[in-house]
Design an enzyme around this catalytic site. Sequence first.
Site, PDB file in Angstrom:
ATOM      1  N   GLY A 268      -1.156   9.242-103.517  1.00  0.00           N
ATOM      2  CA  GLY A 268      -1.764   9.459-102.207  1.00  0.00           C
ATOM      3  C   GLY A 268      -2.179   8.145-101.580  1.00  0.00           C
ATOM      4  CB  SER A 269      -4.327   7.505 -98.697  1.00  0.00           C
ATOM      5  OG  SER A 269      -5.463   8.227 -99.114  1.00  0.00           O
TER       6      SER A 269
ATOM      7  CD  GLU B   5       1.136   4.204 -96.523  1.00  0.00           C
ATOM      8  OE1 GLU B   5      -0.011   4.605 -96.764  1.00  0.00           O
ATOM      9  OE2 GLU B   5       2.116   4.475 -97.231  1.00  0.00           O
TER      10      GLU B   5
ATOM     11  CE  LYS C 148      -6.969  18.992-103.407  1.00  0.00           C
ATOM     12  NZ  LYS C 148      -6.034  19.311-102.340  1.00  0.00           N
TER      13      LYS C 148
ATOM     14  CD  GLU D 210       3.155   5.645-109.022  1.00  0.00           C
ATOM     15  OE1 GLU D 210       3.661   4.923-108.143  1.00  0.00           O
ATOM     16  OE2 GLU D 210       3.336   5.435-110.235  1.00  0.00           O
ATOM     17  CG  LEU D 211      -2.647   3.983-104.653  1.00  0.00           C
ATOM     18  CD1 LEU D 211      -3.809   3.022-104.643  1.00  0.00           C
ATOM     19  CD2 LEU D 211      -3.147   5.428-104.600  1.00  0.00           C
TER      20      LEU D 211
ATOM     21  CB  CYS E  56       4.946   5.891-100.630  1.00  0.00           C
ATOM     22  SG  CYS E  56       6.116   6.533-101.815  1.00  0.00           S
TER      23      CYS E  56
HETATM   24  P1  NAP Z   1      -4.233  11.596 -99.332  1.00  0.00           P
HETATM   25  O1  NAP Z   1      -4.933  11.983 -98.085  1.00  0.00           O
HETATM   26  O2  NAP Z   1      -4.787  10.463-100.117  1.00  0.00           O
HETATM   27  O3  NAP Z   1      -4.191  12.924-100.221  1.00  0.00           O
HETATM   28  C1  NAP Z   1      -3.525  12.956-101.444  1.00  0.00           C
HETATM   29  C2  NAP Z   1      -4.170  14.005-102.324  1.00  0.00           C
HETATM   30  O4  NAP Z   1      -5.499  13.591-102.648  1.00  0.00           O
HETATM   31  C3  NAP Z   1      -4.302  15.371-101.648  1.00  0.00           C
HETATM   32  O5  NAP Z   1      -4.108  16.373-102.598  1.00  0.00           O
HETATM   33  C4  NAP Z   1      -5.747  15.336-101.168  1.00  0.00           C
HETATM   34  O6  NAP Z   1      -6.284  16.615-100.962  1.00  0.00           O
HETATM   35  C5  NAP Z   1      -6.413  14.643-102.327  1.00  0.00           C
HETATM   36  N1  NAP Z   1      -7.723  14.053-102.026  1.00  0.00           N
HETATM   37  C6  NAP Z   1      -8.245  13.721-100.819  1.00  0.00           C
HETATM   38  N2  NAP Z   1      -9.487  13.204-100.984  1.00  0.00           N
HETATM   39  C7  NAP Z   1      -9.754  13.217-102.312  1.00  0.00           C
HETATM   40  C8  NAP Z   1     -10.861  12.803-103.114  1.00  0.00           C
HETATM   41  N3  NAP Z   1     -11.961  12.282-102.582  1.00  0.00           N
HETATM   42  N4  NAP Z   1     -10.766  12.950-104.449  1.00  0.00           N
HETATM   43  C9  NAP Z   1      -9.660  13.464-105.021  1.00  0.00           C
HETATM   44  N5  NAP Z   1      -8.578  13.884-104.310  1.00  0.00           N
HETATM   45  C10 NAP Z   1      -8.618  13.749-102.981  1.00  0.00           C
HETATM   46  O7  NAP Z   1      -2.701  11.262 -99.070  1.00  0.00           O
HETATM   47  P2  NAP Z   1      -1.641  12.070 -98.218  1.00  0.00           P
HETATM   48  O8  NAP Z   1      -1.960  11.878 -96.773  1.00  0.00           O
HETATM   49  O9  NAP Z   1      -1.479  13.453 -98.733  1.00  0.00           O
HETATM   50  O10 NAP Z   1      -0.312  11.271 -98.597  1.00  0.00           O
HETATM   51  C11 NAP Z   1       0.049  10.091 -97.993  1.00  0.00           C
HETATM   52  C12 NAP Z   1      -0.241   8.896 -98.849  1.00  0.00           C
HETATM   53  O11 NAP Z   1       0.379   9.041-100.113  1.00  0.00           O
HETATM   54  C13 NAP Z   1       0.359   7.626 -98.252  1.00  0.00           C
HETATM   55  O12 NAP Z   1      -0.551   6.582 -98.391  1.00  0.00           O
HETATM   56  C14 NAP Z   1       1.588   7.399 -99.113  1.00  0.00           C
HETATM   57  O13 NAP Z   1       2.063   6.078 -99.132  1.00  0.00           O
HETATM   58  C15 NAP Z   1       1.112   7.851-100.432  1.00  0.00           C
HETATM   59  N6  NAP Z   1       2.237   8.144-101.310  1.00  0.00           N
HETATM   60  C16 NAP Z   1       2.501   7.288-102.344  1.00  0.00           C
HETATM   61  C17 NAP Z   1       3.593   7.520-103.174  1.00  0.00           C
HETATM   62  C18 NAP Z   1       3.907   6.633-104.343  1.00  0.00           C
HETATM   63  O14 NAP Z   1       4.630   7.080-105.235  1.00  0.00           O
HETATM   64  N7  NAP Z   1       3.410   5.409-104.391  1.00  0.00           N
HETATM   65  C19 NAP Z   1       4.412   8.624-102.932  1.00  0.00           C
HETATM   66  C20 NAP Z   1       4.115   9.455-101.862  1.00  0.00           C
HETATM   67  C21 NAP Z   1       3.008   9.210-101.070  1.00  0.00           C
HETATM   68  P3  NAP Z   1      -6.380  17.224 -99.467  1.00  0.00           P
HETATM   69  O15 NAP Z   1      -4.976  17.388 -98.994  1.00  0.00           O
HETATM   70  O16 NAP Z   1      -7.061  18.509 -99.687  1.00  0.00           O
HETATM   71  O17 NAP Z   1      -7.157  16.248 -98.644  1.00  0.00           O
END
Ligand code: NAP
Length: 473
Positions: free
Chosen positions: A227-228, A375, A174, A247-248, A281
């Site tokens: 993700g977040s 962040e 997804k 991985e947040l 991130c």
């Molecule tokens: P996000 O809003 O958390 O979304 C990540 C993924 O999760 C998307 O596919 C999103 O789908 C999905 N999602 C949203 N709500 C969900 C739920 N309730 N249940 C399951 N999946 C759900 O993050 P983002 O804005 O795309 O990315 C930014 C974040 O990622 C930042 O916090 C960054 O630090 C982190 N990140 C971490 C790393 C690492 O390796 N540690 C690497 C890159 C990024 P939708 O798009 O459809 O909402």
Amino acid sequence: MKQLLWINGEFVGTEKYLPLNNPFNGEKIAEVAVASDDDVLRAINAAESAAKTMANMEAYKRAEILQKVADLIQEDREECARIIAEESSKPLKAARAEVDRTIMTYSFAAQEARRIHGETIPLDAAPGGEGRVAYTVKEPLGVIAAITPFNFPMNLVAHKVGPALAAGNSVVLKPASQTPLSAYKIASCFHRAGLPAGALNVVTGSGKSVGDVLIKDDRVKKVTFTGSPAVGKYIRENAGLKKVTLELGSNSALIVDEGTDLVKVMPRIVTGSFSNQGQVCISIQRIFIHESIAEEFTALFIEESKKLKVGNPLDEDTDISAMISFNDVTRAKSWIQAAIENGAELALGGDSDQQVLNPTILLNAKETDKISCEEVFAPVVHINTFNEFDEAIAKVNDSQFGLQAGVYTKDLNKAFKASKALHVGGVMINDIPTFRVDHMPYGGVKMSGTGREGIKYAIEEMTELKLVSFKLD
Ligand code: NAP
């Protein structure tokens, strides 16, 4: 273009579609399928039957498919970079770098597929273990749900799909709603490379609705999420007994000690701060600089940052482009404003044009300002000074996050001290926290997550250890 779902080795339609717009100019790029619950269940069904095929596939065949995918991406390098640039507004130069890393990640996955092995166990080390021969094997888990973010839409998919397939699992992916096209492109590469139908399925739609079906289905044995922190926590709390890798985010810090050659390191610090509009991130968010060089550092940092070219992601010389959403621009600007009202000094930027936030540098923000303790995920950096090295380490550790940290120092003792004392997943001595190559172990502590990626390490988390004991007659 109408983007269909990818289920069981073919593109399939659904009832609902949503427009996907280019974040830089708002132009419609595609109509993207919104998977219903039934679509997601069909994807899980397909993955469940393909899991058996994958578990029985020889390691060299899995390796060949993964290497073929790397080769196909190489052939389509420019097309892949343009997909990334258009849907995420990542400047073309950076998008090409992401494609190159994606090729590397699948090549590492191909290599690791050939060396997944267990060990022999000397059972006779314990009384009662006499007369036995034992060994372990690493078996695939079955169906893995991979949920990925927008900021590295191709390489972070590779960090999940690569090790999962290398280990003989099947995947339901997804991708982020803003960056689905990169994921669908990869699915077509796997199809061309001969991956069995159903071994990789891609379903798009809202994170909550698609995510909930994946997280709660008992046939899914693991959820691997990038993700977040808020979504990571939700997944953790709702995934039951499934394995979960998270991985947040982070508010990564850099320490620059006295004696650092500032002219030499500055281009790297600017890149680590503003690359992909700070939406990385491990982007540099907090800089702690020794007070003896603070003035020189700040002047140089501002001067170099001013040289960044802001513009269309598809222009060859663009360094900075649009952020992923207008809401994120508004959020970042409100945090900048709040920090200024609380005493921080605005040294550069702070202004925006449509969805582009200009590179922003603040001085002397407080640890309690959101710009520091949350962040920011935007092209916003703040600089604070320190006198004693221990004080800088304490400031870096004073965070709810702990992904990576960087330390520039010429003093070996301080370098060792920092490597031991910093509470993060990775310490980069004489480099920025933003350093990553794709085979190194990568992941965080505290709110930055649990588990490690980097192909070999991800495979550990995507396999189950089985013990086999032979009792000799
Ligand atoms: P996000 O809003 O958390 O979304 C990540 C993924 O999760 C998307 O596919 C999103 O789908 C999905 N999602 C949203 N709500 C969900 C739920 N309730 N249940 C399951 N999946 C759900 O993050 P983002 O804005 O795309 O990315 C930014 C974040 O990622 C930042 O916090 C960054 O630090 C982190 N990140 C971490 C790393 C690492 O390796 N540690 C690497 C890159 C990024 P939708 O798009 O459809 O909402």
